[in-house]
Design a protein around this motif. Structure first.
Motif, PDB file in Angstrom:
ATOM      1  N   ALA A 109      81.941  35.023  86.764  1.00 25.13           N
ATOM      2  CA  ALA A 109      82.440  33.644  86.895  1.00 25.13           C
ATOM      3  C   ALA A 109      81.316  32.639  86.646  1.00 25.13           C
ATOM      4  O   ALA A 109      81.553  31.536  86.153  1.00 25.13           O
ATOM      5  N   ALA A 110      80.084  33.032  86.990  1.00 18.65           N
ATOM      6  CA  ALA A 110      78.940  32.134  86.775  1.00 18.65           C
ATOM      7  C   ALA A 110      78.461  32.169  85.323  1.00 18.65           C
ATOM      8  O   ALA A 110      77.521  31.467  84.963  1.00 18.65           O
ATOM      9  N   GLY A 111      79.091  33.010  84.511  1.00 21.31           N
ATOM     10  CA  GLY A 111      78.705  33.096  83.099  1.00 21.31           C
ATOM     11  C   GLY A 111      77.382  33.811  82.883  1.00 21.31           C
ATOM     12  O   GLY A 111      76.705  33.589  81.872  1.00 21.31           O
ATOM     13  N   ALA A 112      77.004  34.678  83.824  1.00 19.85           N
ATOM     14  CA  ALA A 112      75.705  35.360  83.718  1.00 19.85           C
ATOM     15  C   ALA A 112      75.703  36.362  82.564  1.00 19.85           C
ATOM     16  O   ALA A 112      76.696  37.044  82.329  1.00 19.85           O
ATOM     17  N   ASP A 113      74.572  36.458  81.882  1.00 19.72           N
ATOM     18  CA  ASP A 113      74.422  37.538  80.902  1.00 19.72           C
ATOM     19  C   ASP A 113      73.484  38.617  81.431  1.00 19.72           C
ATOM     20  O   ASP A 113      73.320  39.663  80.826  1.00 19.72           O
ATOM     21  N   MET A 114      72.879  38.343  82.594  1.00 18.60           N
ATOM     22  CA  MET A 114      72.008  39.342  83.222  1.00 18.60           C
ATOM     23  C   MET A 114      72.194  39.320  84.736  1.00 18.60           C
ATOM     24  O   MET A 114      72.305  38.245  85.332  1.00 18.60           O
ATOM     25  N   VAL A 115      72.233  40.503  85.350  1.00 18.60           N
ATOM     26  CA  VAL A 115      72.142  40.567  86.805  1.00 18.60           C
ATOM     27  C   VAL A 115      70.769  41.132  87.151  1.00 18.60           C
ATOM     28  O   VAL A 115      70.228  41.981  86.446  1.00 18.60           O
ATOM     29  N   MET A 116      70.232  40.612  88.231  1.00 16.76           N
ATOM     30  CA  MET A 116      68.927  41.067  88.691  1.00 16.76           C
ATOM     31  C   MET A 116      69.058  41.432  90.163  1.00 16.76           C
ATOM     32  O   MET A 116      69.718  40.720  90.922  1.00 16.76           O
ATOM     33  N   THR A 117      68.446  42.552  90.543  1.00 18.35           N
ATOM     34  CA  THR A 117      68.468  42.901  91.955  1.00 18.35           C
ATOM     35  C   THR A 117      67.176  43.625  92.300  1.00 18.35           C
ATOM     36  O   THR A 117      66.312  43.840  91.439  1.00 18.35           O
ATOM     37  N   GLN A 118      67.041  43.997  93.569  1.00 18.06           N
ATOM     38  CA  GLN A 118      65.824  44.676  94.015  1.00 18.06           C
ATOM     39  C   GLN A 118      66.172  45.726  95.057  1.00 18.06           C
ATOM     40  O   GLN A 118      67.215  45.668  95.692  1.00 18.06           O
TER      41      GLN A 118
END
Ligand SMILES: *Cc1c(COP(=O)(O)O)cnc(C)c1O
Length: 332
Positions: free
Chosen positions: A62-71
């Motif tokens: 929904a946010a239009g992200a092309d990348m997710v980042m996590t840790q």
């Protein structure tokens, strides 16, 4: 509460089964022990993070992200499931891995979950233990945003109110299953780490006024800190789903007596639990989370905290992929 109105992407095989564990129950001679199979949520061998990611990845889209980042820690199951979800949805995934154990074992460093992170196309970077990893991740995300990337960050363990809704949903699933089967449980026991699982389950149970006591077995923080983390997240989650105030401090119980030396460091009890579940029930636990929770459950039964005639549900949160990073501990 109207979860149907909250954006969600279907990623998990649901409902997960509830099964009896007759041989383990007979061996321990205490309560009847059953298992909720969230090790079978399906995505990249499954585990509890997939339920959270159904809501988190919907927010990312929904946010239009092309990348997710996590840790997460080196052998993070959350990182592996996030990498798989991103692959399935055609998003890039970047993971910050924190060396919390100091292990130099090549299998710990590059097999198990790390192997699968890379197979799913995620990129990784390694950090020493002890930093504020969520803050380091946000700084890295900002750096990439200023270069034009659209990055959606997911906190460690997927534990924010959005992720925890996955476990509110799971609590509703459990109550529906137990109603249908006319199966009543005296206690639910599961591993608690970044707190989203316990916060979500307790919020769901309280929102339904389902009176099943929940016990989280801690894998990292001491009891006061763990309970405070769970309560704060449960309160925020309840508010998010329109049930502000349903969770009370007395609803949150964590037992942190089974952490041992520290996060990700196997204990004798956890290795015994891995063998018992494997040999008696054909089930795979992991040394970081589910086996520490199972070690707690086994010890509480042996010391008479649960009795014959009771029925206990062990909520299996997955993690068996990490076994391949811990083979030395199991074959020694
Ligand atoms: C992350 C994880 C947990 C803990 O769940 P939290 O929501 O972080 O408390 C338990 N078991 C496994 C296998 C996990 O990967």
């Amino acid at each position: 509460m109207n979860l149907a109105a909250i954006p969600r992407i279907s990623l998990a095989h649901l409902p997960t089964p509830i099964e009896p564990m007759p041989r383990l129950s007979a061996e321990l001679g205490g309560p009847e022990i059953w298992v909720k199979r969230d090790d079978c949520t399906g995505l990249s061998t499954g585990g509890n993070k997939t339920r959270k990611l159904e809501f988190l990845m919907a927010e990312a889209e929904a946010a239009g992200a092309d990348m997710v980042m996590t840790q997460g820690a080196t052998q993070s199951n959350h990182a592996r499931q996030t990498a798989a979800a991103a692959a399935k949805l055609g998003m890039k995934c970047h993971i910050l891995l924190e060396d919390r154990t100091g292990s130099n074992d090549p299998n710990y460093i590059s097999n198990g979950n790390v192997l699968l992170d890379h197979l799913h196309g995620a990129t990784t970077e390694i950090h020493p233990g002890g930093g504020d990893m969520n803050a380091i991740m946000e700084a890295e995300a900002d750096r990439r945003r200023s270069g034009g990337a659209s990055v959606y960050t997911i906190p460690g363990g997927g534990s924010n109110p959005t992720g925890a809704i996955g476990y509110v949903n799971a609590a509703m699933e459990l109550v529906a299953q137990t109603n249908d089967a006319r199966l009543s449980f005296d206690r639910i026991v599961h591993a608690t780490g970044s707190a989203g699982t316990q916060a979500g389950i307790i919020t769901g149970l309280r929102a339904m006024n389902a009176k099943i006591p929940l016990l989280g077995i801690g894998v990292r923080a001491p009891k006061p800190k763990q309970e405070a983390n769970v309560l704060a997240l449960a309160e925020a989650t309840a508010e998010r789903i329109g049930c502000a105030g349903v969770v009370r401090p007395q609803d949150v119980t964590a037992n942190c007596d089974y952490v041992g030396e520290g996060y990700g460091i196997p204990t004798e009890g956890c290795l015994e639990a891995i063998r018992m579940f494997a040999e008696l029930e054909g089930l795979l636990l992991d040394p970081v989370y589910s086996a520490k929770a199972a070690a707690g459950l086994i010890d509480l039964i042996r010391t008479g905290k649960f009795s014959a005639g009771q029925r206990v549900l062990f909520w299996h949160t997955g993690g068996a992929v990490a076994l391949f990073g811990y083979d030395k501990a199991l074959t020694a």
